[in-house]
Scaffold this motif. Structure first.
Motif, mmCIF file in Angstrom:
data_model
loop_
_atom_site.group_PDB
_atom_site.id
_atom_site.type_symbol
_atom_site.label_atom_id
_atom_site.label_comp_id
_atom_site.label_asym_id
_atom_site.label_seq_id
_atom_site.Cartn_x
_atom_site.Cartn_y
_atom_site.Cartn_z
ATOM 1 N N ASN A 188 -14.312 48.264 23.957
ATOM 2 C CA ASN A 188 -15.444 47.485 24.467
ATOM 3 C C ASN A 188 -15.058 46.740 25.742
ATOM 4 N N GLU A 189 -16.104 46.237 26.391
ATOM 5 C CA GLU A 189 -15.908 45.620 27.715
ATOM 6 C C GLU A 189 -14.996 44.390 27.651
ATOM 7 N N GLU A 190 -15.158 43.609 26.588
ATOM 8 C CA GLU A 190 -14.368 42.385 26.429
ATOM 9 C C GLU A 190 -12.872 42.704 26.334
ATOM 10 N N ALA A 191 -12.529 43.705 25.515
ATOM 11 C CA ALA A 191 -11.120 44.091 25.348
ATOM 12 C C ALA A 191 -10.540 44.605 26.661
ATOM 13 N N LEU A 192 -11.322 45.395 27.388
ATOM 14 C CA LEU A 192 -10.861 45.937 28.671
ATOM 15 C C LEU A 192 -10.676 44.839 29.711
ATOM 16 N N LYS A 193 -11.498 43.783 29.592
ATOM 17 C CA LYS A 193 -11.451 42.694 30.564
ATOM 18 C C LYS A 193 -10.282 41.732 30.293
ATOM 19 N N THR A 194 -10.020 41.456 29.003
ATOM 20 C CA THR A 194 -9.000 40.440 28.674
ATOM 21 C C THR A 194 -7.640 41.041 28.317
ATOM 22 N N GLY A 195 -7.643 42.260 27.770
ATOM 23 C CA GLY A 195 -6.383 42.859 27.317
ATOM 24 C C GLY A 195 -5.887 42.269 26.015
ATOM 25 N N SER A 196 -6.729 41.474 25.348
ATOM 26 C CA SER A 196 -6.319 40.863 24.081
ATOM 27 C C SER A 196 -6.622 41.799 22.908
ATOM 28 N N GLY A 197 -5.860 41.620 21.823
ATOM 29 C CA GLY A 197 -6.130 42.381 20.602
ATOM 30 C C GLY A 197 -5.480 43.753 20.548
ATOM 31 N N VAL A 198 -4.416 43.959 21.313
ATOM 32 C CA VAL A 198 -3.694 45.249 21.245
ATOM 33 C C VAL A 198 -3.191 45.470 19.814
ATOM 34 N N LYS A 199 -3.413 46.668 19.292
ATOM 35 C CA LYS A 199 -2.941 47.001 17.943
ATOM 36 C C LYS A 199 -1.509 47.558 18.036
ATOM 37 N N PHE A 200 -0.769 47.404 16.958
ATOM 38 C CA PHE A 200 0.633 47.839 16.951
ATOM 39 C C PHE A 200 0.743 49.335 17.247
ATOM 40 N N LYS A 201 -0.163 50.109 16.694
ATOM 41 C CA LYS A 201 -0.137 51.563 16.918
ATOM 42 C C LYS A 201 -0.329 51.888 18.406
ATOM 43 N N GLU A 202 -1.213 51.150 19.066
ATOM 44 C CA GLU A 202 -1.445 51.356 20.504
ATOM 45 C C GLU A 202 -0.199 50.973 21.303
ATOM 46 N N PHE A 203 0.432 49.881 20.895
ATOM 47 C CA PHE A 203 1.662 49.437 21.552
ATOM 48 C C PHE A 203 2.746 50.508 21.439
ATOM 49 N N ILE A 204 2.866 51.129 20.268
ATOM 50 C CA ILE A 204 3.870 52.189 20.058
ATOM 51 C C ILE A 204 3.524 53.426 20.884
ATOM 52 N N GLN A 205 2.235 53.737 21.004
ATOM 53 C CA GLN A 205 1.832 54.873 21.855
ATOM 54 C C GLN A 205 2.293 54.646 23.294
ATOM 55 N N TYR A 206 2.128 53.407 23.758
ATOM 56 C CA TYR A 206 2.605 53.052 25.110
ATOM 57 C C TYR A 206 4.126 53.189 25.200
ATOM 58 N N LEU A 207 4.835 52.641 24.197
ATOM 59 C CA LEU A 207 6.304 52.647 24.209
ATOM 60 C C LEU A 207 6.851 54.067 24.304
ATOM 61 N N LEU A 208 6.223 54.995 23.585
ATOM 62 C CA LEU A 208 6.739 56.369 23.487
ATOM 63 C C LEU A 208 6.205 57.288 24.588
ATOM 64 N N ASP A 209 5.322 56.772 25.425
ATOM 65 C CA ASP A 209 4.697 57.597 26.463
ATOM 66 C C ASP A 209 5.634 57.703 27.672
ATOM 67 N N SER A 210 6.016 58.921 28.030
ATOM 68 C CA SER A 210 6.898 59.092 29.191
ATOM 69 C C SER A 210 6.159 58.750 30.485
ATOM 70 N N ARG A 211 4.817 58.712 30.422
ATOM 71 C CA ARG A 211 4.026 58.294 31.591
ATOM 72 C C ARG A 211 3.303 56.990 31.269
ATOM 73 N N ARG A 212 4.077 55.985 30.947
ATOM 74 C CA ARG A 212 3.504 54.686 30.593
ATOM 75 C C ARG A 212 2.632 54.150 31.727
ATOM 76 N N PRO A 213 1.486 53.551 31.388
ATOM 77 C CA PRO A 213 0.632 52.989 32.443
ATOM 78 C C PRO A 213 1.261 51.751 33.096
ATOM 79 N N VAL A 214 2.137 51.057 32.365
ATOM 80 C CA VAL A 214 2.913 49.946 32.942
ATOM 81 C C VAL A 214 4.364 50.169 32.546
ATOM 82 N N GLY A 215 5.275 49.518 33.265
ATOM 83 C CA GLY A 215 6.695 49.793 33.057
ATOM 84 C C GLY A 215 7.244 49.243 31.752
ATOM 85 N N MET A 216 8.559 49.308 31.607
ATOM 86 C CA MET A 216 9.224 48.744 30.441
ATOM 87 C C MET A 216 9.331 47.240 30.628
#
Length: 311
Positions: A188-216
């Motif tokens: 939703n728009e609120e989550a995209l605007k604030t970046g709050s409420g990241v779920k652990f599973k989403e965080f792990i998807q980022y961690l394991l992504d060789s093309r992370r949208p943001v760095g380590m």
């Protein structure tokens, strides 16, 4: 694989020549230790030291890792009075360690009166990479070098809880927004605007992504890449699981004032339950079996180096 990754992350500063520090194990100077109560802590310490040395000998037998000196020591804090080098591993007691270093250095009378912001943003402590080459070499050879580590999964979950489950003016807009945008379908728009409420599973998807949208980030970077335990001969290997006794034994070793004890308090979110094995288990339930395995693989070297049991 690690050496390839390291080559990619090497500093382009050509004036720092490449170096390799053989993992020679020097005996700890125990002349300042008083009383017989440290026998078990000392025994555990010697086992950890020799275990890491044996691991590094095997690991380095095929190819000696090489990295730039400035990069190698960029996480190491210096305390010149008691000749201490401390490599910072976030989420393994580092805030209280920095408080202790400030007291040792005469910058504060007590570790209990130093705020979180003073510790992390006060710029009171020098890092080893701020010295010239001679200064770096001298301190690496003469000072007592300490590293404090933690079970990798516990450290990871602790970092997630700290940075994403509480309001945070840096991690939510920088990491949260990017993570939600890439890994949450129909966000939703609120989550995209604030970046709050990241779920652990989403965080792990980022961690394991060789093309992370943001760095380590240092809070979940592997210890093998923060402190280079096979390239720097750490004299003392403390563990978060035995933090208090390890830390107080170390303070004896370096001749700290008798009244200086390692602080027991939790630095932030003190009302939260500490991250422990049971808390970790609940978070890992949110992941698929494959994600759990890949997360373990991500921290594989840390598990091996410091003799942690796989979860």
């Amino acid at each position: 694989q690690l050496s390839d990754q390291q080559k990619m992350s090497e500093s382009p500063l050509s004036q720092f020549r490449e170096m390799y520090l053989p993992p020679a194990l020097h005996p700890l100077n125990k002349t300042l230790v008083k009383g017989g109560k440290w026998k078990d802590v000392d025994s555990a310490q010697e086992k950890r030291r020799s275990f890491l040395q044996d691991f590094c000998k095997k690991y380095n037998s095929r190819k000696k890792l090489r990295t730039h000196l400035v990069h190698l020591v960029s996480r190491i804090y210096v305390e010149d009075r008691h000749k201490v080098l401390y490599c910072e591993v976030p989420k393994a007691g580092c805030s209280n360690w920095k408080r202790v270093l400030m007291v040792l250095n005469g910058l504060a009378a007590s570790a209990h009166n130093i705020s979180h912001d003073d510790v992390h943003y006060g710029k009171h402590l020098r890092k080893l990479d701020s010295y010239d080459l001679k200064g770096i070499y001298t301190r690496l050879n003469m000072y007592t070098k300490a590293i404090f580590v933690r079970d990798p999964m516990e450290r990871l979950v602790s970092a997630f809880r700290d940075k994403f489950e509480h309001p945070n003016s840096y991690y939510h807009p920088v990491f949260g927004k990017a993570i939600i945008k890439k890994y949450r379908h129909n966000a939703n728009e609120e989550a995209l605007k604030t970046g709050s409420g990241v779920k652990f599973k989403e965080f792990i998807q980022y961690l394991l992504d060789s093309r992370r949208p943001v760095g380590m980030d240092i809070h979940w970077e592997q210890v093998s890449k923060l402190c280079y335990p096979c390239l720097i001969n750490y004299d003392f290997i403390g563990k978060f699981e035995t933090l208090e006794e390890d830390a107080n034994y170390f303070l004896q070793l370096v001749g700290a004032p008798a009244d200086l004890k390692f602080p027991k308090f939790k630095d932030r979110h003190s009302s939260d339950e500490r991250t422990n094995a049971e808390v970790v288990r609940q978070y890992l339930k949110e992941l698929s079996k494959e994600e759990r395995q890949l997360t373990y693989d991500f921290y594989y070297l840390d598990y091996l180096m410091f003799n942690y049991t796989s979860p």
